[in-house]
Motif scaffolding. Structure first.
Motif, PDB file in Angstrom:
ATOM      1  N   TYR A   1      25.842  -4.869 -16.766  1.00  0.00           N
ATOM      2  CA  TYR A   1      25.696  -6.114 -16.519  1.00  0.00           C
ATOM      3  C   TYR A   1      25.329  -6.558 -17.167  1.00  0.00           C
ATOM      4  N   MET A   2      24.515  -7.257 -17.838  1.00  0.00           N
ATOM      5  CA  MET A   2      23.526  -7.175 -18.621  1.00  0.00           C
ATOM      6  C   MET A   2      24.013  -7.074 -20.238  1.00  0.00           C
TER       7      MET A   2
ATOM      8  N   LEU B   1      44.017  -0.472 -22.006  1.00  0.00           N
ATOM      9  CA  LEU B   1      44.026  -2.174 -21.611  1.00  0.00           C
ATOM     10  C   LEU B   1      43.012  -3.004 -20.796  1.00  0.00           C
ATOM     11  N   ALA B   2      42.301  -2.012 -20.533  1.00  0.00           N
ATOM     12  CA  ALA B   2      40.938  -2.292 -19.410  1.00  0.00           C
ATOM     13  C   ALA B   2      40.290  -3.766 -20.279  1.00  0.00           C
ATOM     14  N   PRO B   3      39.988  -4.704 -19.659  1.00  0.00           N
ATOM     15  CA  PRO B   3      39.435  -5.678 -20.649  1.00  0.00           C
ATOM     16  C   PRO B   3      37.915  -5.326 -20.890  1.00  0.00           C
ATOM     17  N   LEU B   4      37.653  -5.562 -22.681  1.00  0.00           N
ATOM     18  CA  LEU B   4      36.114  -5.421 -22.933  1.00  0.00           C
ATOM     19  C   LEU B   4      35.157  -6.477 -22.676  1.00  0.00           C
ATOM     20  N   ALA B   5      34.049  -5.660 -22.468  1.00  0.00           N
ATOM     21  CA  ALA B   5      32.840  -6.825 -22.364  1.00  0.00           C
ATOM     22  C   ALA B   5      32.742  -7.590 -23.607  1.00  0.00           C
ATOM     23  N   LEU B   6      32.483  -9.107 -22.971  1.00  0.00           N
ATOM     24  CA  LEU B   6      33.063  -9.922 -24.802  1.00  0.00           C
ATOM     25  C   LEU B   6      31.304 -10.177 -25.225  1.00  0.00           C
ATOM     26  N   ALA B   7      29.848  -9.057 -24.673  1.00  0.00           N
ATOM     27  CA  ALA B   7      28.915  -9.523 -25.853  1.00  0.00           C
ATOM     28  C   ALA B   7      29.227  -9.809 -26.887  1.00  0.00           C
TER      29      ALA B   7
ATOM     30  N   TYR C   1      30.092  -0.937 -15.472  1.00  0.00           N
ATOM     31  CA  TYR C   1      30.597   0.237 -16.422  1.00  0.00           C
ATOM     32  C   TYR C   1      30.872  -0.602 -17.631  1.00  0.00           C
ATOM     33  N   ALA C   2      30.897  -2.625 -17.708  1.00  0.00           N
ATOM     34  CA  ALA C   2      31.382  -2.621 -19.049  1.00  0.00           C
ATOM     35  C   ALA C   2      31.097  -2.351 -20.487  1.00  0.00           C
TER      36      ALA C   2
END
Length: 200
Positions: free
Chosen positions: A128-129, A18-24, A118-119
């Protein structure tokens, strides 16, 4: 006893899902000239900790003002004072080292990972990036776990973005698209440029 452990494990798995994933997006592995590969490799090898140097007292005062202002703005995202201070000092150092505006890097991080160390994106980009792990093979020591280290992640991200800006002859819009794997599409560059305005 085993039932409570099983329940705890199930809850942790559910929370992770359920944790939001990174939008990369998906940075593309490209053929790089040997000189570019060597320059990038050298840029990330130097493990010197971020120690800002100033030419005069007014430069130091500007940096301290920037640090205090950004720290206040970032307080909700990074509530721990020490973590926030180290993060901002490292962003400033690595951005300046790569010839980038620290505010732009903060805007990119906001869009890429929402300041989550830790995304991990659906494409596998980390930290982070949101650096893709293939970069550790191309220019690093193949240690993919190091992409969760703050300084390593910021150094890779800033060096890669600088390379893309140079490849695009200074065109920031195209460079940001390339960083995200969406070159030529407006959504990502526009989002980063909008976020950058908050950090100017």
């Amino acid at each position: 006893m085993w039932l409570s452990r099983w329940l705890m494990a199930a809850v942790l798995v559910l929370l992770a899902l359920l944790a939001p994933l990174a939008l990369a997006g998906n940075q593309k592995e490209e053929a790089l000239a040997d000189s570019v590969r060597l320059a990038l490799s050298n840029a990330i090898k130097d493990a010197t900790p971020p120690t800002p140097a100033f030419r005069n007292p007014s430069d130091r005062a500007r940096y301290q003002n920037w640090l205090e202002t950004m720290s206040y703005r970032l307080q909700r995202k990074l509530p721990d004072d020490q973590t926030r201070s180290e993060f901002l000092a490292t962003v400033w150092y690595e951005a300046r080292r790569a010839g980038l505006d620290p505010g732009m890097v903060l805007g990119l991080i906001q869009v890429e990972s929402a300041y989550r160390k830790y995304a991990v994106s659906l494409a596998g980009a980390r930290g982070y990036m949101q650096v893709m792990p293939f970069w550790t093979n191309v220019i690093g020591d193949r240690n993919r776990r190091a992409l969760f280290d703050m300084q390593t992640n910021l150094r890779y991200g800033c060096a890669i973005l600088r390379m893309y800006i140079d490849m695009e002859a200074g065109n920031l819009f195209l460079a940001l698209g390339r960083y995200n794997g969406s070159r030529g599409k407006p959504d990502y560059p526009n989002a980063v440029l909008a976020a950058w305005n908050h950090w100017k």
